[in-house]
Every structure is written in structure tokens, then in C-alpha cells.
Design a protein around this motif. Structure first.
Motif, mmCIF file in Angstrom:
data_model
loop_
_atom_site.group_PDB
_atom_site.id
_atom_site.type_symbol
_atom_site.label_atom_id
_atom_site.label_comp_id
_atom_site.label_asym_id
_atom_site.label_seq_id
_atom_site.Cartn_x
_atom_site.Cartn_y
_atom_site.Cartn_z
ATOM 1 N N SER A 1 13.049 -13.288 -6.596
ATOM 2 C CA SER A 1 13.100 -12.721 -5.222
ATOM 3 C C SER A 1 14.338 -13.078 -4.700
ATOM 4 C CB SER A 1 11.834 -13.173 -4.332
ATOM 5 O OG SER A 1 12.183 -14.539 -3.818
ATOM 6 N N LYS A 2 14.939 -12.269 -3.735
ATOM 7 C CA LYS A 2 15.957 -12.721 -3.105
ATOM 8 C C LYS A 2 16.022 -12.271 -1.620
ATOM 9 C CE LYS A 2 21.172 -11.874 -3.306
ATOM 10 N NZ LYS A 2 22.053 -11.271 -3.918
ATOM 11 N N ASN A 3 16.205 -13.318 -0.452
ATOM 12 C CA ASN A 3 16.120 -12.969 0.803
ATOM 13 C C ASN A 3 14.551 -12.366 1.265
ATOM 14 O OD1 ASN A 3 18.645 -13.563 1.071
ATOM 15 N ND2 ASN A 3 19.510 -11.447 1.019
ATOM 16 N N GLY A 4 13.728 -12.946 0.450
ATOM 17 C CA GLY A 4 12.322 -12.620 0.823
ATOM 18 C C GLY A 4 11.982 -11.206 0.020
ATOM 19 N N ILE A 5 12.862 -10.286 -0.582
ATOM 20 C CA ILE A 5 12.490 -9.331 -1.166
ATOM 21 C C ILE A 5 12.277 -9.648 -2.821
ATOM 22 C CG2 ILE A 5 13.275 -6.829 -1.880
ATOM 23 C CD1 ILE A 5 13.020 -7.483 1.486
ATOM 24 N N LEU A 6 10.863 -9.051 -3.280
ATOM 25 C CA LEU A 6 10.553 -9.295 -4.632
ATOM 26 C C LEU A 6 11.349 -8.572 -5.494
ATOM 27 C CD1 LEU A 6 6.534 -9.685 -4.285
ATOM 28 C CD2 LEU A 6 8.411 -11.515 -4.903
ATOM 29 N N ASN A 7 11.889 -8.644 -6.753
ATOM 30 C CA ASN A 7 12.663 -8.274 -7.669
ATOM 31 C C ASN A 7 11.694 -7.913 -8.779
ATOM 32 O OD1 ASN A 7 14.152 -7.445 -9.890
ATOM 33 N ND2 ASN A 7 15.668 -8.669 -9.607
ATOM 34 N N PHE A 8 10.746 -6.888 -8.920
ATOM 35 C CA PHE A 8 9.716 -6.538 -9.758
ATOM 36 C C PHE A 8 10.400 -6.254 -11.177
ATOM 37 C CE2 PHE A 8 7.498 -5.774 -5.811
ATOM 38 C CZ PHE A 8 6.351 -6.222 -5.782
ATOM 39 N N LYS A 9 11.449 -6.256 -11.442
ATOM 40 C CA LYS A 9 11.970 -5.936 -12.816
ATOM 41 C C LYS A 9 12.015 -7.263 -13.478
ATOM 42 C CE LYS A 9 15.925 -4.107 -15.285
ATOM 43 N NZ LYS A 9 17.352 -4.016 -15.523
ATOM 44 N N GLU A 10 12.365 -8.166 -12.774
ATOM 45 C CA GLU A 10 12.812 -9.634 -13.245
ATOM 46 C C GLU A 10 11.334 -10.145 -13.620
ATOM 47 O OE1 GLU A 10 14.970 -11.266 -14.573
ATOM 48 O OE2 GLU A 10 16.728 -10.020 -13.858
ATOM 49 N N ILE A 11 10.394 -10.002 -12.658
ATOM 50 C CA ILE A 11 8.916 -10.304 -12.716
ATOM 51 C C ILE A 11 8.410 -9.848 -14.014
ATOM 52 C CG2 ILE A 11 6.661 -10.219 -11.651
ATOM 53 C CD1 ILE A 11 7.858 -10.739 -8.816
ATOM 54 N N TYR A 12 8.431 -8.658 -14.017
ATOM 55 C CA TYR A 12 7.862 -7.881 -14.988
ATOM 56 C C TYR A 12 8.383 -8.222 -16.664
ATOM 57 C CZ TYR A 12 4.260 -5.466 -12.562
ATOM 58 O OH TYR A 12 3.111 -5.326 -11.690
ATOM 59 N N ASN A 13 9.658 -8.478 -16.561
ATOM 60 C CA ASN A 13 10.398 -8.900 -17.897
ATOM 61 C C ASN A 13 10.063 -10.418 -18.193
ATOM 62 O OD1 ASN A 13 11.900 -6.738 -18.160
ATOM 63 N ND2 ASN A 13 13.984 -7.446 -16.940
#
Length: 511
Positions: free
Chosen positions: A367-379
Motif C-alpha cells: 500500500s501507498k498513502n493508504g491505497i492498497l496495491n492489489f497487483k503486488e498483494i496477488y503477486n
């Protein structure tokens, strides 16, 4: 041959995933028939088909030789089939009797005749050796007692055929002995039992025949008296299983966890951890052996910040963590495999991928600035799923849809990947098959060999003896003895756990 139940060539699919692939199971009258398979092999699915919770795509079910269509559990009940589920279907706020008669209430003049119902429950309970107080509230009785209520529910509805789904997964060793006796009594009374399990010891002790399924396919049915645990294990997982965990002697270094004079109360305000002292060093596994209810759960919850301690000291790497939040404790180098994976380990309605970052989702790169990065999570999840052999249709599958063993592997992957200095493993193999147990034991020993401290809490004495480098015995909220696993026996540990002093249990050297 007269069979009371025949499940012939059953096929069950879930959106293209084949859970049961042409499986046949035949139950004789008056037998205990074990259904054996790894976590996720399709055992519970097959029994849910028999109980009417699922409809098969193909195959036929016969009851006493007659083809039947079981479209829901009420029809299963009418046919004399009852199911004791692994996760109990009970209303906590209701009494034992209220739970048993739910949906089958005895009424007179529009009122529920609770006294008559209590009398009937007591009579059935006494007949089958199921000592339960009909007036007790479910929330006030032990897990073992709750299971008895589930059994009574099926008997109250007239069940002749009982399905037990992993019945010993949540029981203490004493409760398991009592359950085996109850099952033998049911058979004497003319009942027939299907026992879903992966505990080979129990199959050898109680079952007449055993049907093995592997990855959704039927492997065959064997007579238990003509087989052995090694053969059953090989049939179940498709390879030879090593029961004895291979490990080199430990070379412990500095203290990682130091607990001094810890006092913790339970939810009723009763002191259950009472002046406990313990230390765990880098490069060793310390096993906690004890009978359930001696403060183990509260002790672990206190270390991990899930429960407030009254007094004492909890240090990790010399830093006092008493009173810290769970997140602060986690960030201080503590990993936690909780004993209740559903309550404290997973968010069941989240995809498995999102569960695998529950401890780190708020950090980069997730996450960055409270926004989740789903691409990184699923990778990340794909990497961990592969590394920890989590068997799931995909990383998008909800955690609740995975088998217990695969849920546990996902939790272990998440905790180990964070590389904690202290890994707390509470009942890490509860309800798991021999293949998954072997995998988890290897991972715990790997952590130790990487110089980490591991605290193992388990009710399985063979697990404690097999995996630990030192064993601390807990009794009435205190560590009463510390023994060397190479110089002790299950019998001696059992006596110490029951409160015998070391002289009575047999002299042991402190380690």
C-alpha cells in the motif's frame, strides 16, 4: 452383502473443480467405517452429499438397498441419517435441551413442553453414556460436551446411521478416549457409523473397514485388521510418509523470549496464568505440554497482545512488550500461528491472497498513502501459495472454501515469510493429515535452524516429544517442570501434566 448405505460412483463439481470423482463407499450395518484422506481430498464433500447439503452431478445413493434422492438434510434425517459436523451447529445462548429439540419441539397447548423434552434428553443421554446436563447453557460447557450435544441431536431425531466429521480435531486426549467409548456403545446399540478422519491411530483403534480417497478419487477400501498405519498413510498421500521428524541437535544462543511472574485472568475474571516463568532461546523449539484448560490459551493471548495481562514481564530481544498492542508486538519480531485459525488467523470471507498480507498490508509495496496495491498483494500471494504448497483453485478463492490444512499452510506462509525472531505456534497441526503435519514440522525445524526461537503449544504429546528441544509442562497456570524430550516418556509427561511432582513422575534432569 447387505449394506445400509451405498454411495455408488458419486461425482460432485464446484464450478469446474471436481471435488468427488466417481467415488464409491458402502457401509455395512453395525460397523464403524472410516473415510480417510488428506485435507481437501473430498471427504467432507462426499458426506455433505449423503446428508443432502450438496447434490451430486452423477451417481446413486441407496439406503438399505433402495435408491433415494436426498435433496436436503430433513430427508436425510427421515431416512435415519444424522451428521455430527466438525464445526458445531449450536446456538450458544440456548440450553442443551433447546439446541437438541430445535426444529423438533414438543408442544402442548401451543407451548413448548421443555420439562418433557429435558426428560427425553436425559433418558437418551443415559442410554448411550453421554453424560450431559440438559439445562446447561452451550456457552458454559466444554467443547467435548458440545460435541455430545451434537451426537444427542442426531439420536433425538432417530438416527440409525451417524456421520462423524473429524470428531476428534478439537478434543483433548481424555475426551478422545471418551468419544471412542461412546462410538463403541452406539455400535452395540445397533447403529452404524461413518468416521471422517485422517488420524491413523484412531482408525486402527476403532474402525472395522476404511475407504481411502486421494485428490477426489477413490483409492480403495481395506479391512483395518489387515493393514497398518504406514500402509494407510501411503494410500492417503500417494508416497511414503516419515512419522519421525528428522532434526539435528539444537545449538541455542541468547534468550529471545523472557517471561517472568506472568499473571493473566480469563474472561470470567479468574486467574488462570499464575506467576508463570519461561525463557525461549534463539535456535531452539520449546514445547508447552499441558492438559487443556491450564492457562495455555490465555498465556499465548497475553504474549501476542490479544489479552491484557494483570502483572509480570514479557520481553522479546530484551524489550518489554507488556501492554503493547498486537500490531506493535508483531512489529517487534513476533509471528503467531493461532490455535483457532478461523477466529484469529483468517478473515474467512476474504480471498486467500488478501489473508496472506493481513500482517503487512499497510506497508510497502502492498500500500501507498493508504491505497492498497492489489497487483503486488496477488503477486506475493502466488509466490507464497507455491512455496508453502497451499492447494487452492486460485489466489482469488475465499479462505473459507479451503480445507483446514490449506488454511493452516496459508497462515504459516504468512507468518514465516515475515522472518520473525520468535514464532509462536499454537496447536499448529490440529485437524491436519499426516502429509500436512510432516510439512509443518519441517517448517518449524527450519525456523529453529535459521536461528529463530520457536514456542510450540500442542495437546498432541507425540508432537511435543518429536519436535521440541525442551519441554515445559504447564499445570494450573505455572510451569511446573522442564524436561528433555530424549529423556522422558508420554507416561511421565502425562503424570506431570496431571499435577504429579517430578519425584512421583520419575526423576528428570532440568535442561
Amino acid at each position: 452383502m447387505d449394506y445400509v448405505i451405498e454411495m455408488l460412483n458419486i461425482r460432485k463439481e464446484f464450478g469446474g473443480f471436481v471435488a468427488n470423482d466417481n467415488i464409491t463407499l458402502q457401509l455395512k450395518k453395525g460397523e464403524i467405517h472410516a473415510l480417510l484422506g488428506e485435507n481437501g481430498a473430498g471427504k467432507s464433500t462426499l458426506m455433505n452429499v449423503l446428508f443432502g447439503l450438496y447434490q451430486p452431478e452423477q451417481g446413486e445413493i441407496r439406503v438399505k438397498g433402495k435408491p433415494v434422492h436426498i435433496s436436503n438434510p430433513n430427508i436425510a434425517n427421515e431416512l435415519g441419517i444424522g451428521m455430527v459436523h466438525q464445526h458445531f451447529m449450536l446456538v450458544d445462548k440456548f440450553t442443551v435441551t433447546e439446541n437438541i429439540i430445535l426444529g423438533k419441539e414438543i408442544t402442548s397447548g401451543g407451548q413448548i413442553n421443555i420439562k418433557k423434552a429435558e426428560k427425553e434428553v436425559r433418558e437418551i443421554s443415559e442410554r448411550y453414556g453421554l453424560a450431559v446436563d440438559p439445562q446447561a447453557r452451550i456457552s458454559d460447557i466444554t467443547v467435548g460436551m458440545q460435541q455430545r450435544v451434537e451426537i444427542l441431536k442426531t439420536l433425538y431425531r432417530g438416527a440409525e446411521i451417524l456421520i462423524f466429521d473429524e470428531p476428534t480435531a478439537v478434543l483433548t486426549p481424555q475426551e478422545i478416549k471418551e468419544l471412542i467409548q461412546i462410538m463403541k456403545t452406539l455400535i452395540k446399540e445397533g447403529k452404524s457409523i461413518i468416521l471422517i478422519t485422517h488420524k491413523l491411530k484412531e482408525i486402527m483403534e476403532v474402525a472395522d473397514r476404511c475407504t481411502v480417497i486421494r485428490k477426489g478419487k477413490g483409492i480403495g477400501t481395506v479391512t483395518v485388521s489387515e493393514t497398518n498405519p504406514n500402509e494407510l498413510a501411503s494410500l492417503m498421500v500417494g508416497r511414503e510418509v516419515v512419522f519421525k521428524t528428522e532434526k539435528t541437535p539444537s545449538t541455542p544462543k541468547q534468550d529471545v523470549l523472557e517471561i517472568k511472574d506472568l499473571v493473566v485472568k480469563d474472561t470470567r475474571g479468574v486467574t488462570v496464568v499464575n506467576g508463570l516463568d519461561l525463557h525461549v532461546r534463539a535456535g531452539e523449539i520449546v514445547g508447552i505440554a499441558g492438559i487443556d484448560g491450564n492457562g495455555q490459551s490465555e498465556f499465548i493471548e497475553a504474549i501476542t497482545g490479544l489479552r491484557k495481562s494483570e502483572s509480570g514481564s514479557i520481553k522479546v530481544n530484551g524489550k518489554e512488550l507488556m501492554g503493547f498492542s498486537s500490531r506493535k508486538i508483531t512489529e517487534s519480531g513476533v509471528g503467531h500461528i493461532p490455535q483457532d485459525r478461523h477466529k484469529h488467523g483468517l478473515v474467512l470471507n476474504y480471498p486467500i491472497a488478501e489473508n496472506m498480507v493481513l500482517q503487512t498490508y499497510y506497508k510497502k509495496p502492498f500500500s501507498k498513502n493508504g491505497i492498497l496495491n492489489f497487483k503486488e498483494i496477488y503477486n506475493k500471494a502466488r509466490t507464497l501459495i507455491k512455496e508453502f504448497d497451499v492447494r487452492t483453485p486460485s489466489e482469488y478463492t475465499l479462505a473459507r472454501a479451503l480445507s483446514g490444512g490449506n488454511q493452516q499452510k496459508a497462515i504459516i506462509g504468512r507468518e514465516v515469510d515475515r522472518n520473525p525472531d520468535l514464532l509462536i505456534a499454537a496447536q499448529p497441526t490440529r485437524g491436519l493429515d499426516v502429509g500436512a503435519i510432516e510439512f509443518i514440522h519441517k517448517r518449524l525445524i527450519e525456523q529453529r535452524d535459521h536461528g529463530k526461537a520457536v514456542l510450540l503449544v500442542s495437546f498432541e504429546l507425540d508432537e511435543i516429544i518429536n519436535v521440541s528441544d525442551r519441554i515445559a509442562v504447564i499445570y494450573e497456570g505455572k510451569i511446573v517442570a522442564v524436561v528433555n524430550p530424549k529423556e522422558t516418556t508420554e507416561q511421565e509427561l502425562g503424570l506431570l501434566m496431571a499435577g504429579s511432582n517430578r519425584k512421583e513422575a520419575g526423576e528428570e534432569t532440568h535442561v
